[in-house]
Structures are given as structure tokens and as C-alpha cells.
Design a protein around this motif. Structure first.
Motif, PDB file in Angstrom:
ATOM      1  N   MET A   1       3.615 -12.635   3.764  1.00  0.00           N
ATOM      2  CA  MET A   1       3.708 -12.028   5.086  1.00  0.00           C
ATOM      3  C   MET A   1       2.613 -12.315   5.780  1.00  0.00           C
ATOM      4  SD  MET A   1       4.848  -8.001   5.562  1.00  0.00           S
ATOM      5  CE  MET A   1       6.109  -8.385   4.359  1.00  0.00           C
ATOM      6  N   SER A   2       2.184 -13.667   5.796  1.00  0.00           N
ATOM      7  CA  SER A   2       1.119 -14.049   6.385  1.00  0.00           C
ATOM      8  C   SER A   2       1.333 -14.273   7.693  1.00  0.00           C
ATOM      9  CB  SER A   2       0.664 -15.546   5.842  1.00  0.00           C
ATOM     10  OG  SER A   2       1.580 -16.422   6.094  1.00  0.00           O
ATOM     11  N   GLY A   3       2.457 -14.702   8.348  1.00  0.00           N
ATOM     12  CA  GLY A   3       2.403 -14.660   9.860  1.00  0.00           C
ATOM     13  C   GLY A   3       1.747 -15.747  10.575  1.00  0.00           C
ATOM     14  N   LEU A 303     -13.292   8.972   3.372  1.00  0.00           N
ATOM     15  CA  LEU A 303     -13.176   7.974   2.444  1.00  0.00           C
ATOM     16  C   LEU A 303     -11.769   8.081   1.826  1.00  0.00           C
ATOM     17  CD1 LEU A 303     -16.648   7.866   0.927  1.00  0.00           C
ATOM     18  CD2 LEU A 303     -15.737   6.492   2.425  1.00  0.00           C
ATOM     19  N   LYS A 304     -11.112   9.334   1.279  1.00  0.00           N
ATOM     20  CA  LYS A 304      -9.864   9.366   0.827  1.00  0.00           C
ATOM     21  C   LYS A 304      -8.953   9.093   1.836  1.00  0.00           C
ATOM     22  CE  LYS A 304      -7.222  13.261  -1.241  1.00  0.00           C
ATOM     23  NZ  LYS A 304      -6.608  13.935  -0.093  1.00  0.00           N
ATOM     24  N   PHE A 305      -9.023   9.624   3.091  1.00  0.00           N
ATOM     25  CA  PHE A 305      -8.035   9.047   3.994  1.00  0.00           C
ATOM     26  C   PHE A 305      -8.053   7.687   4.156  1.00  0.00           C
ATOM     27  CE2 PHE A 305      -7.804   7.850   8.536  1.00  0.00           C
ATOM     28  CZ  PHE A 305      -6.343   8.309   9.008  1.00  0.00           C
ATOM     29  N   ALA A 306      -8.931   7.064   3.982  1.00  0.00           N
ATOM     30  CA  ALA A 306      -9.055   5.638   4.359  1.00  0.00           C
ATOM     31  C   ALA A 306      -8.209   4.810   2.942  1.00  0.00           C
ATOM     32  CB  ALA A 306     -10.594   4.904   4.556  1.00  0.00           C
ATOM     33  N   GLU A 307      -8.278   5.543   1.917  1.00  0.00           N
ATOM     34  CA  GLU A 307      -7.607   4.828   0.802  1.00  0.00           C
ATOM     35  C   GLU A 307      -6.301   4.978   1.023  1.00  0.00           C
ATOM     36  OE1 GLU A 307      -9.091   6.797  -2.545  1.00  0.00           O
ATOM     37  OE2 GLU A 307     -10.973   6.084  -2.699  1.00  0.00           O
ATOM     38  N   GLU A 308      -5.641   6.194   1.451  1.00  0.00           N
ATOM     39  CA  GLU A 308      -4.643   6.592   1.890  1.00  0.00           C
ATOM     40  C   GLU A 308      -3.927   5.462   2.682  1.00  0.00           C
ATOM     41  OE1 GLU A 308      -4.606  11.389   0.563  1.00  0.00           O
ATOM     42  OE2 GLU A 308      -4.796  10.752   2.712  1.00  0.00           O
ATOM     43  N   VAL A 309      -4.613   5.375   3.718  1.00  0.00           N
ATOM     44  CA  VAL A 309      -4.216   4.142   4.678  1.00  0.00           C
ATOM     45  C   VAL A 309      -3.923   2.892   4.113  1.00  0.00           C
ATOM     46  CG1 VAL A 309      -4.811   3.217   6.796  1.00  0.00           C
ATOM     47  CG2 VAL A 309      -5.341   5.452   6.773  1.00  0.00           C
ATOM     48  N   VAL A 310      -4.814   2.443   3.194  1.00  0.00           N
ATOM     49  CA  VAL A 310      -4.678   1.084   2.642  1.00  0.00           C
ATOM     50  C   VAL A 310      -3.240   1.336   1.636  1.00  0.00           C
ATOM     51  CG1 VAL A 310      -5.465  -0.312   0.791  1.00  0.00           C
ATOM     52  CG2 VAL A 310      -7.141   0.799   2.673  1.00  0.00           C
ATOM     53  N   LEU A 311      -2.996   2.500   0.971  1.00  0.00           N
ATOM     54  CA  LEU A 311      -1.870   2.707   0.392  1.00  0.00           C
ATOM     55  C   LEU A 311      -0.657   2.431   1.117  1.00  0.00           C
ATOM     56  CD1 LEU A 311      -2.543   5.355  -2.440  1.00  0.00           C
ATOM     57  CD2 LEU A 311      -1.935   2.929  -2.775  1.00  0.00           C
ATOM     58  N   VAL A 312      -0.551   3.173   2.332  1.00  0.00           N
ATOM     59  CA  VAL A 312       0.397   2.919   2.939  1.00  0.00           C
ATOM     60  C   VAL A 312       0.875   1.696   3.631  1.00  0.00           C
ATOM     61  CG1 VAL A 312       1.517   3.806   5.464  1.00  0.00           C
ATOM     62  CG2 VAL A 312       0.080   5.475   4.351  1.00  0.00           C
ATOM     63  N   GLU A 314      -0.026  -1.139   2.109  1.00  0.00           N
ATOM     64  CA  GLU A 314       0.585  -1.921   0.834  1.00  0.00           C
ATOM     65  C   GLU A 314       2.176  -1.760   0.752  1.00  0.00           C
ATOM     66  OE1 GLU A 314      -3.783  -2.396  -1.419  1.00  0.00           O
ATOM     67  OE2 GLU A 314      -2.430  -0.952  -2.433  1.00  0.00           O
ATOM     68  N   LYS A 315       2.321  -0.260   0.583  1.00  0.00           N
ATOM     69  CA  LYS A 315       3.662   0.068   0.270  1.00  0.00           C
ATOM     70  C   LYS A 315       4.829  -0.192   1.657  1.00  0.00           C
ATOM     71  CE  LYS A 315       2.997   4.362  -1.978  1.00  0.00           C
ATOM     72  NZ  LYS A 315       2.810   5.906  -1.762  1.00  0.00           N
ATOM     73  N   LEU A 316       4.341  -0.256   2.754  1.00  0.00           N
ATOM     74  CA  LEU A 316       5.143  -0.942   3.608  1.00  0.00           C
ATOM     75  C   LEU A 316       5.262  -2.317   3.919  1.00  0.00           C
ATOM     76  CD1 LEU A 316       6.623  -0.291   6.635  1.00  0.00           C
ATOM     77  CD2 LEU A 316       4.439  -0.396   7.804  1.00  0.00           C
ATOM     78  N   VAL A 317       4.044  -2.890   3.703  1.00  0.00           N
ATOM     79  CA  VAL A 317       4.332  -4.618   3.492  1.00  0.00           C
ATOM     80  C   VAL A 317       5.313  -4.723   2.053  1.00  0.00           C
ATOM     81  CG1 VAL A 317       2.945  -6.441   2.871  1.00  0.00           C
ATOM     82  CG2 VAL A 317       1.934  -4.856   4.483  1.00  0.00           C
ATOM     83  N   PHE A 414      16.693   3.326   9.545  1.00  0.00           N
ATOM     84  CA  PHE A 414      15.452   3.163  10.161  1.00  0.00           C
ATOM     85  C   PHE A 414      14.389   3.358   8.931  1.00  0.00           C
ATOM     86  CE2 PHE A 414      17.666   4.980  14.051  1.00  0.00           C
ATOM     87  CZ  PHE A 414      16.828   4.166  14.729  1.00  0.00           C
ATOM     88  N   ILE A 415      13.266   2.749   9.108  1.00  0.00           N
ATOM     89  CA  ILE A 415      12.089   2.909   8.463  1.00  0.00           C
ATOM     90  C   ILE A 415      11.139   3.497   9.236  1.00  0.00           C
ATOM     91  CG2 ILE A 415      10.373   1.596   7.142  1.00  0.00           C
ATOM     92  CD1 ILE A 415      12.163  -0.743   7.396  1.00  0.00           C
ATOM     93  N   LEU A 416      10.823   4.900   8.568  1.00  0.00           N
ATOM     94  CA  LEU A 416       9.626   5.674   8.996  1.00  0.00           C
ATOM     95  C   LEU A 416       8.317   5.178   8.529  1.00  0.00           C
ATOM     96  CD1 LEU A 416      10.756   9.311   9.182  1.00  0.00           C
ATOM     97  CD2 LEU A 416      10.082   7.883  11.234  1.00  0.00           C
ATOM     98  N   PRO A 417       7.435   4.532   9.163  1.00  0.00           N
ATOM     99  CA  PRO A 417       6.221   3.982   8.310  1.00  0.00           C
ATOM    100  C   PRO A 417       5.112   5.115   8.087  1.00  0.00           C
ATOM    101  CG  PRO A 417       5.916   3.708  10.900  1.00  0.00           C
ATOM    102  CD  PRO A 417       7.206   4.606  10.810  1.00  0.00           C
ATOM    103  N   ILE A 418       5.014   6.141   8.541  1.00  0.00           N
ATOM    104  CA  ILE A 418       4.131   7.055   8.217  1.00  0.00           C
ATOM    105  C   ILE A 418       4.566   8.591   8.201  1.00  0.00           C
ATOM    106  CG2 ILE A 418       2.058   6.038   9.191  1.00  0.00           C
ATOM    107  CD1 ILE A 418       2.393   8.475  11.425  1.00  0.00           C
TER     108      ILE A 418
END
Ligand code: TYD
Ligand code: ZN
Length: 424
Positions: A1-3, A303-312, A314-317, A414-418
Motif C-alpha cells: 500500500m505504498s501509493g 501512550l496506550k491510546f497511541a499504541e491503539e491508534v497504530v493497531l487500528v 495496521e488492522k485497517l491496512v 461498509f467498512i467502519l474504520p474506528i
């Protein structure tokens, strides 16, 4: 997904008007970066075809936490001139906002003793929609709006509007000309203003002794709980909870009289502020207690929130990659500013989304900033329906799912992202 269309390595520092080194509310330097969503372009600047070949400006989007007053904030400030030129958001264009404002006016009229001599001032008054809800009851109103084309719309409706950026200097002039205000409203400014000191000195100068200052801001716990990371962008400089607001108002001799949660912009709070309080609502302590329980005072939470954002991300991609491999056709539904944060942060480009649709006429025929995906009217979605539509305007999920029930009946998804990527 480099785009291939993404040029995310070119961060343009010179367009950043200012880089703060101290907290916007308390002045402390105990600031900790916990999340980087950039470099990213300005997410409300849709591109014309002719702009696609020119280099685009990218800016840092780093989010900080102040361990002294607990304000979550951006420190890289893009010049408001760059940010808000050609600003095209109209309050009156959105029916839910009209209803919301009308209820706000009713609440103010019920709770404060006002009469036809009372002056209500709205900062960032847009097209005068909110002030109309007061003028129809015979109160005196005055709008302050920096965009002259929008101020003119308010004037045409009979809402007198001064074209200016509100700060202390502006307040001094207004006080001389119009006298003190009984009510000052700021429903869409507090999170956008860098210099809160000057803003608050202006409020102090303009507000009558027993006047009330009422603001609305998106409420931080909602952002954290629902992982609404895509609502973080350059126009939003502060992400407020009640605690830092108490700190700020006290610095200017004011206290929070009452605070309540309201369902706009992904969940906001309406805050009533006065100089001398007879009695403070229990709501204030209740929310402060809730904020302590949610550990909004701890860097760990962020910091935990930021980790969760990265996970979202990765999962979405991963999800999109799998669907693409299976040969699925995917498009984007809605082209909100927040959608452009999501697309740029996850590097989702034209190689993934064939197109996005949006109901806003000025976005149609243009391309999404950074990712260069063409924006079409929703007609295209009905004529050439995709297998999957990434719901970028997730704040309208209920309304859109209902509206597009035909698409879903025919097998469209539909794909719900969050808060977590989900196919429905
Ligand atoms: P908005 O909620 O204002 O979000 P932001 O502040 O992040 O820009 O934007 C919603 C966008 O979604 C807006 O551009 C209009 C679009 N939209 C549609 O295309 N179809 C719809 O049915 C709805 C409700 C919105
Ligand atoms: Zn602080």
C-alpha cells in the motif's frame, strides 16, 4: 500500500507560523509527545486537477500532553491565514446544527435573566445561525466573524456582524462601542485558538460583571474511548477535558458554573463560566471525578491510546490489502477533513480507493489532499457501486447506513474504520 501519489517525506516547516515550547493553558514546559500522525497536508484543502502536478505542502502533526495541567495539544501552529483562507464551512447549511443551536438558546433563556436590553455576543458567529435564535426573542445581538464573505451572509439576515479575529485588542474596541455583554458564546473557537491568554483577556474585558461565557468543545474522553484519532488535525489545537479548563478560567478569575455533555462533533461539552459563583453545579465535580478515574492525568493513558491508534492503522491496512487481493472494488464514502487524516496517516491512496463521494459541492470534481483520490457526487456511488465502501464520515454512520440500505440489500458492504475496523 505504498501509493505512488504520496509524497509524505516533504515536511514544510516554513509554513508553520510558530512552534510553541510551553503549554497553551499553564505555560509549563513539561510537555510529552505521545503521537505522531504526520507529516500530513492541510486536510480541508482539496486540490484542483491543475494542482496535482505541483509539490504539496506537508506539515508535522504531533500530539503532546502537559503533565502540569493535563492539556492535550498541538504545538506546531499553522498560520490561521494559510489554514482558513477560502474557508467554506457554513453553520446554517447543517440541519442538525440548527436544531442544536436552537436548543442552546432555549437553555440560556431559561437559566439566565435576560431581557430586550441584554447583549448576546457570538465569537466566530459564522452565518449568524446561532444569534438568530436569540434575536427572534428580541435580545440585542452582535456577531464577530473573521471571514468577510460569511459575515456578509449574517448581515443579510439582519444579524449585525463585525469582521474581525477576536482577541484582546478587538474586545477593547467592542466594549467601547457596544458596552458589556451579558452573554458571550464561543461554540466553535476554543479548540482552534492558539493564544488563549489573549482570548480570555478579551472575554474579561467584554463580559458584564454578572455575565456568562458559554463555550462548546469536543470532549477528550470521547476521542480517547472511540479512538477518534482522525479528529486530530491542524485546525484543532487543543483537546479539552474539564480539568485544564478549570485551570485556565481560574487564571482569569472565573469558575465553571455548569458543564454538560452534548452530542455534536463526536461528543462535546457545553461549559458555562462566570466570575462570581453563587453555587456550582454538581456536574462539574462529577466530570472531574470521572476524568480522574479515566486517568486523564497520566501520560500512560495517552501512550496506550497511541499504541491503539497504530493497531487500528495496521488492522485497517491489512483488511484493505486482503480485500484488494481478492479483487474487491473499494471506494470511500464521505470526504470529511477527518477522512483525509485517516487516508494520509494510513497511506491509503488511489491504488486502494477508486474514488470517494461527498455531498459538498465544492469538494466534488476535486482531489483529496495528499492522497489525490477523485471526489464525486454520491450519484457515482449509486451508478458504479463498489463491493466495499470505507465510511470516512463515520460520525454520520446511522444516517448513511439507513440512507444506503439499498446498496446493502444488494450485497454492498461498509467498512467502519474506528474504533476498530469492521465490515458491516
Ligand atoms: P463533517 O462531519 O463536517 O466532518 P469534518 O469536520 O471532519 O470535515 O463532514 C462530513 C462530510 O461527509 C461532509 O463533507 C459531507 C459528507 N457527507 C456525505 O458525503 N454524505 C452524507 O450522507 C453525509 C451525512 C455527509
Ligand atoms: Zn499545561
Amino acid at each position: 500500500m505504498s501509493g505512488k501519489t504520496l509524497h509524505v517525506d516533504k515536511t514544510k516547516q516554513e509554513n508553520v507560523m510558530l512552534r510553541r515550547t510551553a503549554c497553551r493553558v499553564c505555560g509549563s514546559k513539561k510537555l510529552h509527545k505521545f503521537l505522531s500522525l504526520g507529516p500530513i497536508p492541510l486536510v480541508n484543502k482539496f486540490l484542483g486537477e491543475e494542482q496535482l502536478s505541483s509539490p504539496e505542502d506537508f506539515y508535522p502533526l504531533d500530539v503532546y500532553f502537559c503533565t502540569n495541567c493535563y492539556l492535550v495539544q498541538l504545538l506546531d501552529i499553522v498560520s490561521p491565514q494559510v489554514l482558513f483562507e477560502e474557508y467554506a464551512y457554513l453553520t446554517g447549511a447543517s440541519e442538525p446544527m440548527q436544531i442544536h443551536f436552537s436548543k442552546l438558546a432555549d437553555e440560556v433563556l431559561e437559566n439566565f435573566k435576560l431581557n430586550e436590553n441584554s447583549l448576546v455576543i457570538d465569537i466566530g458567529s459564522n452565518d449568524g445561525t446561532l444569534l438568530q435564535c436569540f434575536s427572534k426573542f428580541g435580545l440585542q445581538t452582535l456577531g464577530i466573524e473573521p471571514a468577510s464573505n460569511i459575515a456578509q451572509l449574517a448581515e443579510a439576515k439582519g444579524i449585525h456582524t463585525v469582521t474581525d479575529f477576536f482577541d484582546e485588542g478587538c474586545a477593547i474596541k467592542l466594549r467601547k462601542e457596544y458596552g458589556p455583554a451579558n452573554v458571550i458564546l464561543g461554540t466553535n473557537i476554543f479548540a482552534h485558538v492558539d493564544n488563549l491568554e489573549s482570548l480570555m483577556r478579551g472575554i474579561n474585558c467584554l463580559l458584564a460583571n454578572d455575565g456568562v461565557f458559554i463555550i462548546e468543545v469536543p470532549y477528550l474522553p470521547n476521542l480517547l474511548n472511540n479512538l477518534e484519532f482522525d479528529t486530530i488535525y491542524h485546525e484543532h489545537l487543543s483537546y479539552f477535558a474539564v480539568h485544564p479548563l478549570v485551570y485556565l478560567f481560574r487564571k482569569f478569575g472565573m469558575e465553571i458554573l455548569d458543564v454538560k455533555q452534548v452530542p455534536v462533533h463526536g461528543g462535546s461539552i457545553r461549559v458555562f463560566v462566570q466570575r462570581a459563583l453563587k453555587q456550582q453545579s454538581q456536574n462539574v465535580d462529577n466530570l472531574l471525578l470521572m476524568e480522574r478515574k479515566a486517568m486523564l492525568n497520566s501520560l500512560k493513558t495517552y501512550l496506550k491510546f497511541a499504541e491503539e491508534v497504530v493497531l487500528v492503522k495496521e488492522k485497517l491496512v491489512q483488511l484493505l490489502k486482503t480485500l484488494k487481493k481478492e479483487g474487491a472494488k473499494i471506494t470511500g464514502y464521505g470526504a470529511p477533513a477527518k477522512g483525509n487524516v485517516l487516508l494520509n496517516y494510513c497511506k491509503i491512496g488511489r491504488d486502494v480507493l477508486d474514488y470517494v463521494t461527498d455531498t459538498t459541492p465544492f469538494k466534488q470534481g476535486k482531489y483529496t489532499p495528499g492522497t489525490h483520490i477523485p471526489v464525486f457526487p454520491v450519484k457515482k456511488f449509486h451508478e458504479e457501486p463498489p463491493d466495499y465502501a470505507l465510511l470516512l464520515a463515520w460520525n454520520y454512520a446511522d444516517e448513511i447506513l439507513q440512507k444506503e440500505s439499498d446498496y446493502r440489500k444488494k450485497g454492498g458492504k461498509f467498512i467502519l474504520p474506528i474504533p476498530e475496523p469492521k465490515v458491516i
